[in-house]
Design a protein around this motif. Structure first.
Motif, PDB file in Angstrom:
ATOM      1  N   LYS A   1       0.832  -1.210   0.000  1.00  0.00           N
ATOM      2  CA  LYS A   1       0.000   0.000   0.000  1.00  0.00           C
ATOM      3  C   LYS A   1       0.866   1.260   0.000  1.00  0.00           C
ATOM      4  O   LYS A   1       0.493   2.281  -0.588  1.00  0.00           O
ATOM      5  CB  LYS A   1      -0.950  -0.004   1.202  1.00  0.00           C
ATOM      6  N   ILE A   2       2.015   1.193   0.668  1.00  0.00           N
ATOM      7  CA  ILE A   2       2.945   2.335   0.635  1.00  0.00           C
ATOM      8  C   ILE A   2       3.434   2.550  -0.796  1.00  0.00           C
ATOM      9  O   ILE A   2       3.518   3.684  -1.286  1.00  0.00           O
ATOM     10  CB  ILE A   2       4.129   2.104   1.597  1.00  0.00           C
TER      11      ILE A   2
ATOM     12  N   THR B   1       2.799   5.749  -3.213  1.00  0.00           N
ATOM     13  CA  THR B   1       3.983   6.354  -3.838  1.00  0.00           C
ATOM     14  C   THR B   1       3.771   6.477  -5.344  1.00  0.00           C
ATOM     15  O   THR B   1       4.009   7.544  -5.935  1.00  0.00           O
ATOM     16  CB  THR B   1       5.230   5.484  -3.551  1.00  0.00           C
ATOM     17  N   ASN B   2       3.295   5.419  -5.961  1.00  0.00           N
ATOM     18  CA  ASN B   2       3.046   5.444  -7.405  1.00  0.00           C
ATOM     19  C   ASN B   2       1.861   6.347  -7.757  1.00  0.00           C
ATOM     20  O   ASN B   2       1.826   6.932  -8.847  1.00  0.00           O
ATOM     21  CB  ASN B   2       2.808   4.030  -7.928  1.00  0.00           C
TER      22      ASN B   2
ATOM     23  N   LYS C   1       6.361   7.479 -14.414  1.00  0.00           N
ATOM     24  CA  LYS C   1       6.067   6.046 -14.480  1.00  0.00           C
ATOM     25  C   LYS C   1       6.066   5.447 -13.074  1.00  0.00           C
ATOM     26  O   LYS C   1       6.772   5.916 -12.175  1.00  0.00           O
ATOM     27  CB  LYS C   1       7.101   5.334 -15.341  1.00  0.00           C
ATOM     28  N   ASP C   2       5.267   4.384 -12.906  1.00  0.00           N
ATOM     29  CA  ASP C   2       5.236   3.677 -11.631  1.00  0.00           C
ATOM     30  C   ASP C   2       6.582   3.017 -11.338  1.00  0.00           C
ATOM     31  O   ASP C   2       7.308   2.624 -12.255  1.00  0.00           O
ATOM     32  CB  ASP C   2       4.176   2.575 -11.660  1.00  0.00           C
ATOM     33  N   LEU C   3       6.882   2.906 -10.051  1.00  0.00           N
ATOM     34  CA  LEU C   3       8.050   2.155  -9.622  1.00  0.00           C
ATOM     35  C   LEU C   3       7.661   0.686  -9.460  1.00  0.00           C
ATOM     36  O   LEU C   3       6.582   0.365  -8.956  1.00  0.00           O
ATOM     37  CB  LEU C   3       8.570   2.693  -8.286  1.00  0.00           C
ATOM     38  N   THR C   4       8.553  -0.198  -9.860  1.00  0.00           N
ATOM     39  CA  THR C   4       8.322  -1.632  -9.742  1.00  0.00           C
ATOM     40  C   THR C   4       8.936  -2.150  -8.446  1.00  0.00           C
ATOM     41  O   THR C   4      10.073  -1.798  -8.108  1.00  0.00           O
ATOM     42  CB  THR C   4       8.948  -2.375 -10.938  1.00  0.00           C
ATOM     43  N   LYS C   5       8.180  -2.994  -7.743  1.00  0.00           N
ATOM     44  CA  LYS C   5       8.701  -3.578  -6.509  1.00  0.00           C
ATOM     45  C   LYS C   5       9.856  -4.520  -6.832  1.00  0.00           C
ATOM     46  O   LYS C   5       9.751  -5.373  -7.712  1.00  0.00           O
ATOM     47  CB  LYS C   5       7.589  -4.334  -5.791  1.00  0.00           C
TER      48      LYS C   5
ATOM     49  N   LEU D   1       1.511   8.222   5.942  1.00  0.00           N
ATOM     50  CA  LEU D   1       2.984   8.134   5.875  1.00  0.00           C
ATOM     51  C   LEU D   1       3.514   8.746   4.584  1.00  0.00           C
ATOM     52  O   LEU D   1       4.428   9.587   4.611  1.00  0.00           O
ATOM     53  CB  LEU D   1       3.409   6.668   5.979  1.00  0.00           C
ATOM     54  N   VAL D   2       2.967   8.335   3.441  1.00  0.00           N
ATOM     55  CA  VAL D   2       3.461   8.837   2.158  1.00  0.00           C
ATOM     56  C   VAL D   2       3.188  10.341   2.030  1.00  0.00           C
ATOM     57  O   VAL D   2       4.015  11.082   1.483  1.00  0.00           O
ATOM     58  CB  VAL D   2       2.829   8.052   0.985  1.00  0.00           C
ATOM     59  N   ASP D   3       2.039  10.800   2.561  1.00  0.00           N
ATOM     60  CA  ASP D   3       1.741  12.243   2.541  1.00  0.00           C
ATOM     61  C   ASP D   3       2.799  13.017   3.327  1.00  0.00           C
ATOM     62  O   ASP D   3       3.197  14.125   2.934  1.00  0.00           O
ATOM     63  CB  ASP D   3       0.366  12.515   3.142  1.00  0.00           C
ATOM     64  N   ALA D   4       3.255  12.444   4.445  1.00  0.00           N
ATOM     65  CA  ALA D   4       4.296  13.114   5.242  1.00  0.00           C
ATOM     66  C   ALA D   4       5.579  13.233   4.426  1.00  0.00           C
ATOM     67  O   ALA D   4       6.245  14.275   4.442  1.00  0.00           O
ATOM     68  CB  ALA D   4       4.550  12.327   6.529  1.00  0.00           C
ATOM     69  N   TRP D   5       5.943  12.170   3.705  1.00  0.00           N
ATOM     70  CA  TRP D   5       7.119  12.250   2.836  1.00  0.00           C
ATOM     71  C   TRP D   5       6.913  13.283   1.729  1.00  0.00           C
ATOM     72  O   TRP D   5       7.811  14.048   1.411  1.00  0.00           O
ATOM     73  CB  TRP D   5       7.396  10.877   2.214  1.00  0.00           C
ATOM     74  N   MET D   6       5.716  13.293   1.154  1.00  0.00           N
ATOM     75  CA  MET D   6       5.439  14.234   0.062  1.00  0.00           C
ATOM     76  C   MET D   6       5.458  15.685   0.534  1.00  0.00           C
ATOM     77  O   MET D   6       5.708  16.606  -0.251  1.00  0.00           O
ATOM     78  CB  MET D   6       4.086  13.910  -0.577  1.00  0.00           C
TER      79      MET D   6
END
Length: 292
Positions: A62-63, A67-68, A77-81, A141-146
């Motif tokens: 989900k993180i 992020t994507n 482009k999306d990042l691949t795991k 969490l991702v919003d905090a990074w953004m």
């Protein structure tokens, strides 16, 4: 009144002082720039909220989703795991809780680049985001990074193609039980054929040999001119060719040797050009390949 010597001493001291100030400014500017470049993909650490209302789970998938999501919103482009980057992220989380630190570089000096290498990830570029705090869910969490310029830059870095994420809930210093989360970003090393280093070495060796030949040619021609001129001087003063002839002969022999070396040099120069054209073509092909 100052003496003339005292005036000279004062002026000299001022010149030295101004020079040191200038050097100091240059040194600080230059080294600040270098450090900035080194740390450009390590945006520092992010401390989140300290609250009793924290998530019971922070899913790596989900993180990555969120992020994507923000990458897509910004035309990226999306990042691949990537499993190796995931292993590196988990290794980082475990190490931070074990040693009770929260930094990009571990107390033992392991940097993020060392970390991803240790799990076998070969990269062209890599970076890391860290977060600590009682986040309520993955988007929080991702919003905090953004909302942090340096971490946002990592998430929106167009050079990255892969990601690994790990989050763990554990005790950290006076925070009590809280979340630590890690994002490891990367772009894998290409499968492009690198330029032939042995060819480059051969070109360098032949260039050195060519330079040596040119020096020998110049020295021989210079010596030949000197010997022939000496023979001419002897003949002009004595009108006896038998005395001058040995110098003329020696000068002509040196010129002949120089001509032989010129032939070698020309042949070598042709080889160098062919190999250099080949090597430059390899470099161009490699550069074009890694940009794809």
């Amino acid at each position: 009144m100052m003496t003339r010597f005292q005036k000279i001493l004062v002026v000299t001291s001022l010149i030295i002082f101004v020079g040191l100030l200038g050097f100091g400014a240059y040194y600080l500017y230059h080294h600040k720039s270098v450090l900035s470049n080194i740390n450009s993909n390590l945006p520092g650490t992010l401390f989140g909220p300290k609250s009793a209302q924290k998530a019971t789970e922070l899913s790596a998938d989900k993180i990555i989703y969120w992020t994507n999501y923000y990458r897509e919103q910004n035309g990226l482009k999306d990042l691949t795991k990537n499993d190796l980057l995931t292993a590196a992220a988990q290794k980082k989380v475990d190490d931070m809780f074990l040693k009770q630190y929260f930094e990009h570089v571990s107390p033992t000096g392991v940097a993020p680049s060392d970390l991803v290498k240790s799990v076998g990830y070969k990269y062209q570029v890599t970076g890391e985001n860290l977060a600590l705090g009682d986040f309520k869910d993955e988007k929080d969490l991702v919003d905090a990074w953004m909302n942090s310029p340096g971490h946002r830059a990592n998430i929106l870095n167009k050079d990255y193609t892969e990601i690994g994420v790990a989050s763990e809930l554990n005790k950290y210093q006076d925070w009590g039980t809280t979340w630590m989360s890690v994002q490891e970003f990367g772009k894998p090393a290409s499968n492009c054929s690198s330029p032939d280093t042995s060819l480059e070495s051969d070109i360098n060796s032949k260039n050195a040999e060519y330079d040596s030949l040119i020096k020998q040619i110049n020295d021989l021609n210079s010596q030949a001119n000197s010997d022939i001129q000496k023979g001419n001087d002897i003949y002009q003063s004595t009108h006896d060719s038998s005395q001058a002839q040995p110098y003329w002969d020696k000068g002509n022999q040196e010129r002949a040797q120089a001509q032989e070396l010129e032939t070698q040099a020309n042949n070598l120069q042709s080889e160098i050009k062919t190999e250099t054209d080949n090597y430059n073509a390899q470099v161009s092909n490699y550069n074009a390949c890694i940009k794809q």
